[in-house]
Design a protein around this motif. Structure first.
Motif, PDB file in Angstrom:
ATOM      1  N   GLY A 124      18.405 -24.954 -44.337  1.00 34.70           N
ATOM      2  CA  GLY A 124      16.977 -25.178 -44.568  1.00 34.70           C
ATOM      3  C   GLY A 124      16.739 -26.121 -45.723  1.00 34.70           C
ATOM      4  O   GLY A 124      17.660 -26.730 -46.274  1.00 34.70           O
ATOM      5  N   ALA A 140      11.798 -11.179 -40.195  1.00 36.35           N
ATOM      6  CA  ALA A 140      12.769 -12.270 -40.122  1.00 36.35           C
ATOM      7  C   ALA A 140      12.827 -13.140 -41.366  1.00 36.35           C
ATOM      8  O   ALA A 140      13.647 -14.039 -41.442  1.00 36.35           O
ATOM      9  N   ARG A 141      11.950 -12.907 -42.331  1.00 36.37           N
ATOM     10  CA  ARG A 141      11.918 -13.760 -43.510  1.00 36.37           C
ATOM     11  C   ARG A 141      11.936 -12.909 -44.780  1.00 36.37           C
ATOM     12  O   ARG A 141      11.669 -11.721 -44.744  1.00 36.37           O
ATOM     13  N   SER A 142      12.267 -13.553 -45.904  1.00 34.56           N
ATOM     14  CA  SER A 142      12.283 -12.886 -47.202  1.00 34.56           C
ATOM     15  C   SER A 142      11.641 -13.789 -48.241  1.00 34.56           C
ATOM     16  O   SER A 142      11.732 -15.014 -48.147  1.00 34.56           O
ATOM     17  N   SER A 156       9.178 -18.357 -49.225  1.00 38.30           N
ATOM     18  CA  SER A 156       9.522 -17.590 -48.039  1.00 38.30           C
ATOM     19  C   SER A 156      10.625 -18.334 -47.280  1.00 38.30           C
ATOM     20  O   SER A 156      10.458 -19.484 -46.904  1.00 38.30           O
ATOM     21  N   ILE A 157      11.774 -17.647 -47.066  1.00 35.72           N
ATOM     22  CA  ILE A 157      12.939 -18.264 -46.436  1.00 35.72           C
ATOM     23  C   ILE A 157      13.376 -17.395 -45.262  1.00 35.72           C
ATOM     24  O   ILE A 157      13.390 -16.161 -45.355  1.00 35.72           O
ATOM     25  N   ASP A 158      13.766 -18.041 -44.170  1.00 30.68           N
ATOM     26  CA  ASP A 158      14.266 -17.337 -42.994  1.00 30.68           C
ATOM     27  C   ASP A 158      15.566 -16.622 -43.352  1.00 30.68           C
ATOM     28  O   ASP A 158      16.432 -17.190 -44.011  1.00 30.68           O
ATOM     29  N   ASN A 159      15.702 -15.340 -42.948  1.00 30.54           N
ATOM     30  CA  ASN A 159      16.897 -14.556 -43.263  1.00 30.54           C
ATOM     31  C   ASN A 159      18.182 -15.172 -42.741  1.00 30.54           C
ATOM     32  O   ASN A 159      19.243 -14.977 -43.320  1.00 30.54           O
ATOM     33  N   ARG A 160      18.112 -15.932 -41.650  1.00 33.88           N
ATOM     34  CA  ARG A 160      19.317 -16.561 -41.102  1.00 33.88           C
ATOM     35  C   ARG A 160      19.845 -17.660 -42.026  1.00 33.88           C
ATOM     36  O   ARG A 160      21.004 -18.057 -41.925  1.00 33.88           O
ATOM     37  N   ASP A 161      19.011 -18.171 -42.929  1.00 32.07           N
ATOM     38  CA  ASP A 161      19.416 -19.233 -43.831  1.00 32.07           C
ATOM     39  C   ASP A 161      20.032 -18.704 -45.121  1.00 32.07           C
ATOM     40  O   ASP A 161      20.407 -19.483 -45.994  1.00 32.07           O
TER      41      ASP A 161
END
Length: 164
Positions: A124, A140-142, A156-161
């Motif tokens: 990201g 799905a985000r943190s 806010s960042i996607d957990n997959r990243d």
């Protein structure tokens, strides 16, 4: 010989079907997973069926009860079939599902983070940055605190990243 079969249940009635099937001395199994959800702003871990509306049952159809008896049990719709007869499910598949269920330590594919825990961002727009977990932002985000120009900024960042 006892064999596993797959039943299709009415939506949300797996527990009712399980109760009535167990009263008929039928072994039932529907794997559940624990998922972290945010309800009314609070993080909660809830158990949900891994396969909604499906349940595995084990019995010997030659000794009884019959397929028709089980199909007419409250909460049950029908057996999963390929052709005229209900499909047999292998014991190895059931054993594997039980192992997966007992070994489950992740929620929704990610570890549960504690506030203040340091994490690196692997993808990201903030890839390569070190961040501090602040709070969950949905499923799905943190919300992470990223240090930009000597100031911690909530992002806010996607957990997959995230790389825990």
């Amino acid at each position: 010989m006892n064999r596993w079969y797959l039943l299709y249940c009415k939506r949300g009635e797996q527990s009712r079907a399980k109760l009535h099937l167990e009263n008929q001395a039928i072994e039932c199994y529907y794997p559940q997973i624990e998922i972290e959800k945010i309800k009314r702003g609070k993080r909660q871990i809830v158990s949900e069926p891994m396969f909604p509306s499906y349940m595995f049952v084990r019995f010997d159809y030659e000794q009884g009860p019959s397929f028709t008896t089980l199909r007419s049990t409250r909460g049950v719709v029908d057996f999963i079939r390929f052709g005229a007869q209900p499909q047999i499910v292998s014991d190895a598949l059931i054993d594997e599902l039980k192992q997966l269920e007992s070994a489950q330590s992740l929620c929704d594919g990610h570890e549960i983070l504690e506030p203040g825990q340091s994490v690196s961002v692997k993808a990201g727009q903030f890839a390569g940055f070190e961040a501090i977990f602040k709070e969950a932002d949905g499923d799905a985000r943190s919300i992470m605190l990223v240090n930009l120009i000597n100031k911690s900024v909530p992002v806010s960042i996607d957990n997959r990243d995230l790389d825990v």
